[in-house]
Design a protein around this motif. Structure first.
Motif, mmCIF file in Angstrom:
data_model
loop_
_atom_site.group_PDB
_atom_site.id
_atom_site.type_symbol
_atom_site.label_atom_id
_atom_site.label_comp_id
_atom_site.label_asym_id
_atom_site.label_seq_id
_atom_site.Cartn_x
_atom_site.Cartn_y
_atom_site.Cartn_z
ATOM 1 N N SER A 253 -54.108 -67.091 -40.537
ATOM 2 C CA SER A 253 -53.769 -66.911 -41.576
ATOM 3 C C SER A 253 -52.835 -65.338 -41.509
ATOM 4 O O SER A 253 -52.995 -64.438 -40.647
ATOM 5 C CB SER A 253 -54.982 -66.558 -42.513
ATOM 6 O OG SER A 253 -54.718 -65.698 -43.667
ATOM 7 N N ASP A 254 -52.056 -65.121 -42.573
ATOM 8 C CA ASP A 254 -51.261 -63.648 -42.680
ATOM 9 C C ASP A 254 -52.579 -62.725 -43.061
ATOM 10 O O ASP A 254 -52.169 -61.411 -42.888
ATOM 11 C CB ASP A 254 -50.301 -63.787 -43.460
ATOM 12 C CG ASP A 254 -50.871 -64.242 -44.979
ATOM 13 O OD1 ASP A 254 -51.827 -65.007 -45.387
ATOM 14 O OD2 ASP A 254 -49.960 -63.659 -45.961
ATOM 15 N N GLY A 255 -53.834 -63.082 -43.217
ATOM 16 C CA GLY A 255 -54.762 -62.086 -43.493
ATOM 17 C C GLY A 255 -55.076 -61.590 -42.071
ATOM 18 O O GLY A 255 -55.568 -60.229 -42.098
ATOM 19 N N SER B 54 -63.436 -59.888 -44.994
ATOM 20 C CA SER B 54 -63.201 -59.639 -46.430
ATOM 21 C C SER B 54 -63.707 -58.715 -46.922
ATOM 22 O O SER B 54 -63.514 -58.174 -48.187
ATOM 23 C CB SER B 54 -63.474 -61.029 -47.127
ATOM 24 O OG SER B 54 -64.798 -61.385 -46.797
ATOM 25 N N GLY C 18 -51.148 -70.408 -41.917
ATOM 26 C CA GLY C 18 -51.388 -70.337 -43.431
ATOM 27 C C GLY C 18 -50.857 -68.891 -44.027
ATOM 28 O O GLY C 18 -51.172 -67.800 -43.517
ATOM 29 N N HIS C 19 -49.751 -68.958 -44.930
ATOM 30 C CA HIS C 19 -49.234 -67.935 -45.561
ATOM 31 C C HIS C 19 -50.219 -67.903 -47.009
ATOM 32 O O HIS C 19 -49.888 -68.137 -47.944
ATOM 33 C CB HIS C 19 -47.778 -68.249 -45.936
ATOM 34 C CG HIS C 19 -47.143 -67.000 -46.605
ATOM 35 N ND1 HIS C 19 -46.049 -67.003 -47.386
ATOM 36 C CD2 HIS C 19 -47.021 -65.712 -46.087
ATOM 37 C CE1 HIS C 19 -45.418 -65.897 -47.498
ATOM 38 N NE2 HIS C 19 -46.340 -65.127 -46.709
ATOM 39 N N ASP C 20 -51.392 -67.183 -46.733
ATOM 40 C CA ASP C 20 -52.341 -67.205 -47.796
ATOM 41 C C ASP C 20 -52.246 -65.946 -48.726
ATOM 42 O O ASP C 20 -52.545 -66.007 -50.072
ATOM 43 C CB ASP C 20 -53.731 -66.900 -47.092
ATOM 44 C CG ASP C 20 -54.073 -68.305 -46.014
ATOM 45 O OD1 ASP C 20 -53.637 -69.238 -46.639
ATOM 46 O OD2 ASP C 20 -54.630 -67.911 -45.206
ATOM 47 N N TYR C 21 -51.748 -64.718 -48.359
ATOM 48 C CA TYR C 21 -51.769 -63.339 -49.130
ATOM 49 C C TYR C 21 -50.426 -63.068 -49.662
ATOM 50 O O TYR C 21 -50.568 -62.331 -50.708
ATOM 51 C CB TYR C 21 -52.553 -62.509 -48.400
ATOM 52 C CG TYR C 21 -54.066 -62.917 -48.058
ATOM 53 C CD1 TYR C 21 -55.098 -62.968 -48.974
ATOM 54 C CD2 TYR C 21 -54.464 -63.195 -46.711
ATOM 55 C CE1 TYR C 21 -56.334 -63.433 -48.772
ATOM 56 C CE2 TYR C 21 -55.727 -63.827 -46.535
ATOM 57 C CZ TYR C 21 -56.530 -63.633 -47.506
ATOM 58 O OH TYR C 21 -57.871 -64.259 -47.261
ATOM 59 N N ASP D 248 -47.426 -73.669 -48.217
ATOM 60 C CA ASP D 248 -47.305 -72.468 -47.867
ATOM 61 C C ASP D 248 -47.848 -72.446 -46.548
ATOM 62 O O ASP D 248 -48.827 -71.417 -45.833
ATOM 63 C CB ASP D 248 -48.333 -71.413 -48.536
ATOM 64 C CG ASP D 248 -47.764 -71.314 -50.107
ATOM 65 O OD1 ASP D 248 -46.646 -70.850 -50.016
ATOM 66 O OD2 ASP D 248 -48.456 -71.667 -51.144
ATOM 67 N N ARG D 249 -47.766 -73.451 -45.584
ATOM 68 C CA ARG D 249 -48.421 -73.720 -44.252
ATOM 69 C C ARG D 249 -47.281 -74.166 -43.454
ATOM 70 O O ARG D 249 -46.354 -74.970 -43.873
ATOM 71 C CB ARG D 249 -49.666 -74.362 -44.045
ATOM 72 C CG ARG D 249 -49.621 -75.868 -44.580
ATOM 73 C CD ARG D 249 -51.028 -76.583 -44.853
ATOM 74 N NE ARG D 249 -51.671 -75.817 -45.967
ATOM 75 C CZ ARG D 249 -53.111 -76.121 -46.167
ATOM 76 N NH1 ARG D 249 -53.415 -77.060 -45.402
ATOM 77 N NH2 ARG D 249 -53.547 -75.781 -47.218
ATOM 78 N N ARG E 282 -47.506 -64.217 -50.459
ATOM 79 C CA ARG E 282 -46.687 -65.172 -50.870
ATOM 80 C C ARG E 282 -45.670 -64.583 -52.063
ATOM 81 O O ARG E 282 -44.582 -65.081 -52.274
ATOM 82 C CB ARG E 282 -47.272 -66.344 -51.762
ATOM 83 C CG ARG E 282 -47.891 -67.262 -50.587
ATOM 84 C CD ARG E 282 -48.914 -68.058 -51.431
ATOM 85 N NE ARG E 282 -49.906 -68.664 -50.364
ATOM 86 C CZ ARG E 282 -50.742 -69.641 -50.992
ATOM 87 N NH1 ARG E 282 -51.065 -69.791 -52.227
ATOM 88 N NH2 ARG E 282 -51.668 -70.272 -50.119
ATOM 89 N N TRP F 228 -56.794 -72.467 -37.545
ATOM 90 C CA TRP F 228 -56.213 -71.913 -38.718
ATOM 91 C C TRP F 228 -55.819 -70.382 -38.519
ATOM 92 O O TRP F 228 -56.656 -69.621 -38.075
ATOM 93 C CB TRP F 228 -56.857 -71.923 -40.016
ATOM 94 C CG TRP F 228 -56.366 -71.299 -41.307
ATOM 95 C CD1 TRP F 228 -56.525 -70.074 -41.863
ATOM 96 C CD2 TRP F 228 -55.533 -71.953 -42.192
ATOM 97 N NE1 TRP F 228 -55.725 -70.094 -43.139
ATOM 98 C CE2 TRP F 228 -54.959 -71.102 -43.331
ATOM 99 C CE3 TRP F 228 -55.027 -73.267 -42.069
ATOM 100 C CZ2 TRP F 228 -54.345 -71.506 -44.198
ATOM 101 C CZ3 TRP F 228 -54.049 -73.761 -43.176
ATOM 102 C CH2 TRP F 228 -53.693 -72.754 -44.235
#
Length: 201
Positions: free
Chosen positions: A53-55, A169, A91-94, A77-78, A96, A51
């Motif tokens: 992520s954009d994070g 986080s 994953g475009h998690d944050y 979103d993936r 959007r 994975w």
């Protein structure tokens, strides 16, 4: 939705349902089909298992800038891709609300190999980027190559004077830009020691 995107998403969903559910399903696509986008990783992209992520949490291992990428499908979103020959989910998690999945993919999968400009940077900057760390005085281009784009949920514009990043986080740091486009790092001492490049460490 593009028909090829829809077909890829349907194949993915059916393969997951056959395995008993969508949540824990590994990415699946036909790598013999034409790729929807090909290029290179724009920057060092941090990952966990399969994975990305954009994070882009800095505590995770990373795939180096300039790694070949082929994107084969989109679903929600993936995106599903081969990154350096390895199947990965993007994953475009944050971000959007600020950008679409395709806009994010276009940022992180670039058509020009970033290893070419990287080779022209000063030696210490090259070493910092290869270590996945920043060095005070870097340009925006160099920072992005080293630690990726800041999540757009917290830094909607690259023209902002402060870029927000996370090691995890819980561990946050900021890059503060001056009028000349050079930056300094603002963070707790322990976090700063982990994100700022020190030769020989």
């Amino acid at each position: 939705m593009n028909v090829r995107h829809s077909t890829a998403a349907c194949r993915f969903a059916l393969s997951c349902l056959a395995m008993g559910g969508l949540i824990a399903c590994a990415p699946h696509y036909d790598s013999n089909a034409p790729a929807l986008r090909t290029g290179y990783t724009c920057c060092n992209l941090h990952f966990e298992d399969d994975w990305i992520s954009d994070g882009n949490y800095g505590e995770n291992p990373f795939i180096a800038a300039g790694t070949p990428v082929k994107v084969y499908g989109y679903s929600g979103d993936r995106a599903y891709a081969e990154v350096g020959g390895r199947k990965m989910r993007l994953g475009h998690d944050y971000g959007r609300k600020e950008e679409t999945l395709q806009q994010w993919i276009e940022k992180i999968v670039v058509t020009k190999d970033p290893k070419i400009p990287l080779a022209a940077f000063p030696p210490e900057v090259r070493e910092a980027i290869r270590a996945g760390k920043v060095s005070e005085g870097m340009t925006k281009e160099q920072v992005i190559m080293a630690v990726g784009y800041p999540p757009t949920s917290e830094t909607p514009s690259l023209d902002a004077p402060v870029w927000n990043y996370w090691l995890s986080s819980f561990d946050r740091y900021q890059l503060i830009w001056d009028k000349r486009g050079r930056m300094r790092v603002s963070a707790d001492p322990g976090v700063k020691a982990r994100v700022v490049y020190s030769p020989g460490k």
